[in-house]
Design a protein around this motif. Structure first.
Motif, PDB file in Angstrom:
ATOM      1  N   GLU A 288      82.115  31.564  16.967  1.00 45.24           N
ATOM      2  CA  GLU A 288      82.398  31.484  18.024  1.00 45.24           C
ATOM      3  C   GLU A 288      81.610  32.065  19.109  1.00 45.24           C
ATOM      4  O   GLU A 288      80.773  32.964  18.848  1.00 45.24           O
TER       5      GLU A 288
ATOM      6  N   ASN B  86      81.685  33.661  23.063  1.00 41.55           N
ATOM      7  CA  ASN B  86      82.336  34.162  24.000  1.00 41.55           C
ATOM      8  C   ASN B  86      81.553  34.451  25.357  1.00 41.55           C
ATOM      9  O   ASN B  86      80.331  35.106  25.089  1.00 41.55           O
ATOM     10  N   TYR B  87      81.579  33.884  26.577  1.00 44.52           N
ATOM     11  CA  TYR B  87      80.716  33.865  27.621  1.00 44.52           C
ATOM     12  C   TYR B  87      81.328  34.162  28.904  1.00 44.52           C
ATOM     13  O   TYR B  87      82.681  33.624  29.121  1.00 44.52           O
ATOM     14  N   ILE B  88      80.807  34.699  29.558  1.00 47.19           N
ATOM     15  CA  ILE B  88      80.930  34.576  31.236  1.00 47.19           C
ATOM     16  C   ILE B  88      80.168  33.535  31.762  1.00 47.19           C
ATOM     17  O   ILE B  88      79.421  33.206  31.321  1.00 47.19           O
ATOM     18  N   ASN B  89      80.523  33.291  32.816  1.00 44.07           N
ATOM     19  CA  ASN B  89      79.882  31.989  33.955  1.00 44.07           C
ATOM     20  C   ASN B  89      78.597  32.614  33.732  1.00 44.07           C
ATOM     21  O   ASN B  89      78.095  33.533  34.427  1.00 44.07           O
TER      22      ASN B  89
ATOM     23  N   SER C  10      86.644  39.259  31.184  1.00 44.91           N
ATOM     24  CA  SER C  10      87.376  38.161  30.753  1.00 44.91           C
ATOM     25  C   SER C  10      86.352  36.966  30.432  1.00 44.91           C
ATOM     26  O   SER C  10      85.426  36.769  31.201  1.00 44.91           O
ATOM     27  N   THR C  11      86.227  36.381  29.130  1.00 49.79           N
ATOM     28  CA  THR C  11      85.357  35.510  28.729  1.00 49.79           C
ATOM     29  C   THR C  11      85.811  34.229  28.527  1.00 49.79           C
ATOM     30  O   THR C  11      87.095  34.192  28.087  1.00 49.79           O
ATOM     31  N   ASN C  12      85.221  33.235  28.358  1.00 47.87           N
ATOM     32  CA  ASN C  12      85.557  31.924  27.737  1.00 47.87           C
ATOM     33  C   ASN C  12      85.252  31.861  26.495  1.00 47.87           C
ATOM     34  O   ASN C  12      84.053  32.380  26.100  1.00 47.87           O
ATOM     35  N   LYS C  13      85.997  31.197  25.544  1.00 48.63           N
ATOM     36  CA  LYS C  13      85.849  31.199  24.278  1.00 48.63           C
ATOM     37  C   LYS C  13      85.442  29.851  23.609  1.00 48.63           C
ATOM     38  O   LYS C  13      86.320  28.895  23.951  1.00 48.63           O
ATOM     39  N   ILE C  14      84.064  29.501  22.848  1.00 50.47           N
ATOM     40  CA  ILE C  14      84.225  28.383  22.326  1.00 50.47           C
ATOM     41  C   ILE C  14      84.100  28.523  20.674  1.00 50.47           C
ATOM     42  O   ILE C  14      83.666  29.384  20.255  1.00 50.47           O
TER      43      ILE C  14
ATOM     44  N   THR D  57      77.479  25.872  26.818  1.00 45.85           N
ATOM     45  CA  THR D  57      78.724  26.474  27.819  1.00 45.85           C
ATOM     46  C   THR D  57      79.049  25.396  29.016  1.00 45.85           C
ATOM     47  O   THR D  57      79.919  25.729  29.720  1.00 45.85           O
TER      48      THR D  57
ATOM     49  N   ARG E 151      81.912  22.053  27.840  1.00 48.13           N
ATOM     50  CA  ARG E 151      82.959  22.486  27.360  1.00 48.13           C
ATOM     51  C   ARG E 151      84.033  22.414  28.492  1.00 48.13           C
ATOM     52  O   ARG E 151      83.868  22.864  29.637  1.00 48.13           O
TER      53      ARG E 151
END
Length: 117
Positions: A15, A17-20, A39-43, A114, A117
């Motif tokens: 996985e 996990n990233y911030i913009n 807070s991160t987005n998860k792929i 990123t 998605r």
């Protein structure tokens, strides 16, 4: 009659996990701070995406010393059953506790992952 089978656990999925990546953050963010305080987005990565990252990681040049990372993403992938942890900023990536320079190929691939998605 015996059958010998070498089985790979296909349930292991990496996985990211990233911030913009376009966000302007005033302070440097350490890998630990990014994991705990943002807070991160998860792929969830596919097998092909994991293989692409493994290939890209193998082509990176080591920094030869420890660097501070202004972290923007972290995650893990699997090379067979071996877990590979990473944390990446714009120019430096930490892979299993070793520092490498981020090259254009890796940077472009991460942007592609990123933004699609």
């Amino acid at each position: 009659m015996f059958t010998i089978c070498s089985c790979r656990n296909t349930n292991l999925k990496g996985e990211l996990n990233y911030i913009n990546l376009n966000d302007e953050i005033i302070v440097n963010v350490s890998c630990e701070d990014l994991k705990k305080n943002y807070s991160t987005n998860k792929i969830q990565l596919t097998d092909n995406e994991e293989e692409d990252l493994i290939r890209l990681f193998k082509s990176l040049k080591t920094t030869g010393k420890n660097w501070n990372i202004d972290a923007r993403l972290f995650g893990f992938i699997y090379d067979n059953e071996r877990k590979i942890n990473f944390c990446m900023g714009n120019n430096i990536i930490l892979i299993n506790e070793k520092f490498y320079f981020v090259d254009d190929n890796l940077r472009k691939y991460i942007v592609k992952l990123t933004t699609n998605r």
